[in-house]
Design an enzyme around this catalytic site. Structure first.
Site, PDB file in Angstrom:
ATOM      1  N   ASP A 132       0.861  -1.184   0.000  1.00 48.68           N
ATOM      2  CA  ASP A 132       0.000   0.000   0.000  1.00 48.68           C
ATOM      3  C   ASP A 132       0.900   1.238   0.000  1.00 48.68           C
ATOM      4  O   ASP A 132       1.687   1.432   0.935  1.00 48.68           O
ATOM      5  CB  ASP A 132      -0.868  -0.023   1.274  1.00 48.68           C
ATOM      6  CG  ASP A 132      -2.223   0.622   1.069  1.00 48.68           C
ATOM      7  OD1 ASP A 132      -2.281   1.634   0.353  1.00 48.68           O
ATOM      8  OD2 ASP A 132      -3.208   0.114   1.635  1.00 48.68           O
ATOM      9  N   ASP A 234      -2.729   4.619  -2.836  1.00 51.28           N
ATOM     10  CA  ASP A 234      -3.797   5.171  -2.002  1.00 51.28           C
ATOM     11  C   ASP A 234      -4.210   6.566  -2.483  1.00 51.28           C
ATOM     12  O   ASP A 234      -3.356   7.433  -2.717  1.00 51.28           O
ATOM     13  CB  ASP A 234      -3.289   5.267  -0.556  1.00 51.28           C
ATOM     14  CG  ASP A 234      -4.339   5.790   0.398  1.00 51.28           C
ATOM     15  OD1 ASP A 234      -5.284   5.045   0.669  1.00 51.28           O
ATOM     16  OD2 ASP A 234      -4.209   6.939   0.862  1.00 51.28           O
ATOM     17  N   GLU A 288      -6.344   3.583  -6.377  1.00 49.48           N
ATOM     18  CA  GLU A 288      -7.612   3.710  -5.655  1.00 49.48           C
ATOM     19  C   GLU A 288      -8.350   4.888  -6.273  1.00 49.48           C
ATOM     20  O   GLU A 288      -7.906   6.027  -6.189  1.00 49.48           O
ATOM     21  CB  GLU A 288      -7.368   3.983  -4.166  1.00 49.48           C
ATOM     22  CG  GLU A 288      -8.670   3.972  -3.385  1.00 49.48           C
ATOM     23  CD  GLU A 288      -8.575   4.634  -2.016  1.00 49.48           C
ATOM     24  OE1 GLU A 288      -9.390   4.299  -1.168  1.00 49.48           O
ATOM     25  OE2 GLU A 288      -7.718   5.498  -1.812  1.00 49.48           O
ATOM     26  N   HIS A 355     -11.312  -2.219   4.101  1.00 49.47           N
ATOM     27  CA  HIS A 355     -11.194  -1.634   5.444  1.00 49.47           C
ATOM     28  C   HIS A 355     -11.912  -0.289   5.566  1.00 49.47           C
ATOM     29  O   HIS A 355     -11.901   0.297   6.645  1.00 49.47           O
ATOM     30  CB  HIS A 355      -9.716  -1.453   5.766  1.00 49.47           C
ATOM     31  CG  HIS A 355      -9.070  -0.506   4.799  1.00 49.47           C
ATOM     32  ND1 HIS A 355      -8.858  -0.827   3.469  1.00 49.47           N
ATOM     33  CD2 HIS A 355      -8.645   0.765   4.943  1.00 49.47           C
ATOM     34  CE1 HIS A 355      -8.330   0.212   2.853  1.00 49.47           C
ATOM     35  NE2 HIS A 355      -8.180   1.198   3.713  1.00 49.47           N
ATOM     36  N   ASP A 356     -12.486   0.216   4.483  1.00 49.17           N
ATOM     37  CA  ASP A 356     -13.154   1.524   4.523  1.00 49.17           C
ATOM     38  C   ASP A 356     -14.668   1.416   4.519  1.00 49.17           C
ATOM     39  O   ASP A 356     -15.359   2.442   4.425  1.00 49.17           O
ATOM     40  CB  ASP A 356     -12.740   2.362   3.300  1.00 49.17           C
ATOM     41  CG  ASP A 356     -11.309   2.847   3.408  1.00 49.17           C
ATOM     42  OD1 ASP A 356     -10.803   2.967   4.543  1.00 49.17           O
ATOM     43  OD2 ASP A 356     -10.686   3.097   2.367  1.00 49.17           O
TER      44      ASP A 356
HETATM   45  C1  NOJ Z   1      -7.967   5.581   1.438  1.00 48.55           C
HETATM   46  C2  NOJ Z   1      -7.716   4.511   2.455  1.00 48.55           C
HETATM   47  O1  NOJ Z   1      -8.271   3.312   1.995  1.00 48.55           O
HETATM   48  C3  NOJ Z   1      -8.314   4.981   3.753  1.00 48.55           C
HETATM   49  O2  NOJ Z   1      -8.316   3.975   4.735  1.00 48.55           O
HETATM   50  C4  NOJ Z   1      -7.559   6.187   4.216  1.00 48.55           C
HETATM   51  O3  NOJ Z   1      -8.180   6.705   5.366  1.00 48.55           O
HETATM   52  C5  NOJ Z   1      -7.550   7.276   3.125  1.00 48.55           C
HETATM   53  N1  NOJ Z   1      -7.263   6.754   1.824  1.00 48.55           N
HETATM   54  C6  NOJ Z   1      -6.491   8.296   3.445  1.00 48.55           C
HETATM   55  O4  NOJ Z   1      -5.229   7.728   3.283  1.00 48.55           O
END
Ligand code: NOJ
Length: 583
Positions: A132, A234, A288, A355-356
């Site tokens: 990541d 990310d 992402e 995880h989000d």
């Molecule tokens: C995306 C990540 O998946 C998330 O967990 C994070 O809080 C934000 N980007 C900021 O890095």
């Protein structure tokens, strides 16, 4: 005539004659005509959130040695790559997405020697590793930022976006995690504002500065030299910015991706990254976010443009983001639309959780004891039978569910805590806010892995950083491992099916029964091999008529013991998922 009598019941005994679900498929990639076959298209990614996977030193936080202990388990899942969320040195404001040293391991996760051992252990088992890379922003504790803020003429000043206060206040920018929603933070030390799209402890790096870009490429090379096989970038669609920071239309924050995504030089930077890093190693990179149009998304992953190899869009995750759940129509339309846009060129990712977001079964399936297992299996069938590289989030192979916190004190996530403060200050209805958070918060997907029925689900000997879901005595890896009908063992069958059948990777996707209220039906076709996928998204029996059913040759997988099928019709049981091979 009752339903049962009307339909031919294909029972387990009948399947033996008819071709059963455990039969090893025969196709191989070399026997079919696949244009642009690539290992990363054929892979299955298992996402590990390291804080929550397995703790071996009793501090309540998962660690790299925990992953090392479970390498054989990971292998047994049939996945071919592991993507791990950040494990670099970090003050942990956003659980590792605020990096203070990109080449050091966060001590609570272990050491570089642990990382090397873990990577070797994965590679020895034929599993790749995806790193990541969090470089839209760093931590405010990174040495670059400490230098940068120290004075206006520090050599690192331009590593971040500063707006000197003598010019007045900069135009408003919205911050996703700030408790006031303001992405400019005033710093009296140099009488200037700095930009942070996320929390104020996550200042945005200035990608328009070539030195910053070179730093990032060097970091990526450092890890590529160690042998990582892929990079997940990310928040990458946000990196390039118009540094004049013009006024944006009122209400722009409702469509942040449109205004922040795909900045002016993004493609140029990606081509630079490709030349400097990606083309030099046998690695892939996935971004992402993909901007807000198909054209944006295409441009990122069009192989002829030499930028990225894979991307993931957010539209699938946007489905069901309210208290009103979602409709099958919305769900099916999103995936069908994106598949058709990429049918000829480019490659996407398929996932239902990370995880989000909340747990897959709680959001898209049904986590009641009655239907949890069937609907988890059905959703895993979806992910693993669609075109695109599948991402399976740890714990979803067991059918882990949301924890549904009730009070704000239970949350650990900065997005939840600051979001709550912001909602309060805006006078929002806090009951509705908490109810929504309970369903949709990121902490739902971050509770510790449920390994067994012992204390804290065998995740830790200490106190877990986030509580273990109370249902762990029922839903855990040890129990499911022993049960041939568990979600876990179905997951293994499904990964095997995908790994052995290129049609499920490369085959054309065609939507059938387009408006059926409860069944999502599609075919995947590669050369003369065709599979028919039927997924009942409801808790009731669902009848479906399809001419394709007349050509069914065998069942390749089924999450029930039987299938109620007539000549051209079928009755699916609640959350039933069946894949047929078609003659
Ligand atoms: C995306 C990540 O998946 C998330 O967990 C994070 O809080 C934000 N980007 C900021 O890095």
């Amino acid at each position: 005539m009752t339903m049962i009598r009307k339909y031919l019941i294909i029972s387990a005994a009948f399947l033996v004659l008819f071709g059963c679900q455990d039969q090893a498929p025969t196709e191989s990639v070399s026997s079919v005509d696949v244009v642009d076959a690539k290992w990363w298209k054929e892979g299955i990614i298992y996402q590990i959130y390291p804080r929550s996977f397995k703790d071996t030193d009793g501090d309540g936080v998962g660690d790299l040695r925990g992953v090392i202990e479970e390498l054989d388990y990971i292998k047994s899942l049939g996945v071919t790559m592991v993507w791990m969320n950040p494990f670099f040195q970090s003050p942990n404001v956003d659980n590792g997405y605020d990096v203070s040293d990109y080449r050091a391991i966060q001590p609570e996760f272990g050491t570089m020697a642990d990382f090397d051992e873990m990577l070797k252990g994965l590679h020895d088992r034929g599993i790749g590793f995806v790193l990541d890379v969090v470089v839209n922003h760093s931590s405010n504790q990174h040495e670059w930022f400490k230098q940068s803020r120290s004075s206006r003429d520090n050599p690192y000043r331009d590593y971040y976006h500063w707006w000197n206060a003598d010019k007045g206040k900069p135009n408003y920018r919205y911050s996703l995690f700030d408790e006031k929603g303001d992405a400019w933070k005033y710093d009296s030390l140099s009488d200037a504002y700095y930009l942070h799209y996320f929390a104020q402890e996550q200042p945005d790096l200035n990608w328009e500065n070539p030195k910053v870009r070179q730093e990032v490429y060097d970091i990526m090379k450092f890890w590529a030299e160690k042998g990582v096989d892929g990079f997940r970038l990310d928040a990458f669609q946000y990196v390039s910015k118009d540094t004049t920071f013009p006024l944006l239309p009122e209400g722009f924050e409702k469509d942040v991706i449109k205004y922040y995504g795909m900045g002016p030089n993004l493609h140029q930077y990606l081509r630079e990254m490709y030349d400097e890093v990606l083309s030099q190693y046998d690695v892939f990179a996935v971004s992402e976010g993909v901007g807000s149009t198909f054209q944006d998304a295409h441009d990122l992953v069009d192989a002829d443009r030499n930028e990225l190899q894979l991307a993931y869009h957010f539209q699938g995750m946007d489905v069901g983001n309210s208290l009103n759940s979602y409709t099958l129509d919305e769900f099916r339309n999103v995936y069908t639309k994106w598949d058709s846009a990429f049918a000829e060129k480019g490659w996407l990712s398929i996932f239902l959780a990370n995880h989000d977001v909340p747990r897959m079964v709680s959001k898209f399936g049904n986590d009641s004891p009655e239907f949890r297992a069937a609907s988890s299996k059905m959703l895993n069938t979806f992910i693993l039978s669609m075109r695109g590289t599948p991402y399976c989030y740890f714990g979803d192979e067991l059918g882990m569910t949301n924890i549904y916190f009730k009070s704000i004190d239970q949350y650990q996530d900065i997005a939840a805590i600051n979001g709550y403060k912001k909602a309060m200050s805006e006078g929002q209805d806090m009951d509705v806010y908490l109810e929504t958070l309970s369903l949709l918060s990121r902490d739902n997907g971050r509770t510790p892995m449920q390994w067994n029925g012992s204390d804290h689900a065998g995740f830790t000997q200490g106190t877990p950083w986030l509580p273990v879901n109370e249902n762990y005595t029922d839903i855990n890896q040890e129990k499911e491992d022993k049960d041939p009908l568990s979600v876990l063992n179905f997951f293994r069958k499904m990964t095997r099916l995908r790994n052995e059948n290129p049609v499920l990777v490369y085959g054309d996707y065609k939507l059938l029964a387009e408006t059926h209220p409860t069944v999502y039906a599609y075919t995947r076709t590669l050369g003369d091999v065709q599979m028919l996928v039927l997924l009942n998204f409801s808790e009731t029996n669902s009848k479906l008529q399809l001419p394709e059913l007349e050509s069914v040759a065998k069942i390749v997988i089924n999450n029930y013991d039987d299938v109620l099928i007539g000549d051209d019709s079928i009755q699916l049981q609640p959350y039933q998922a069946v894949i047929f091979e078609i003659k």
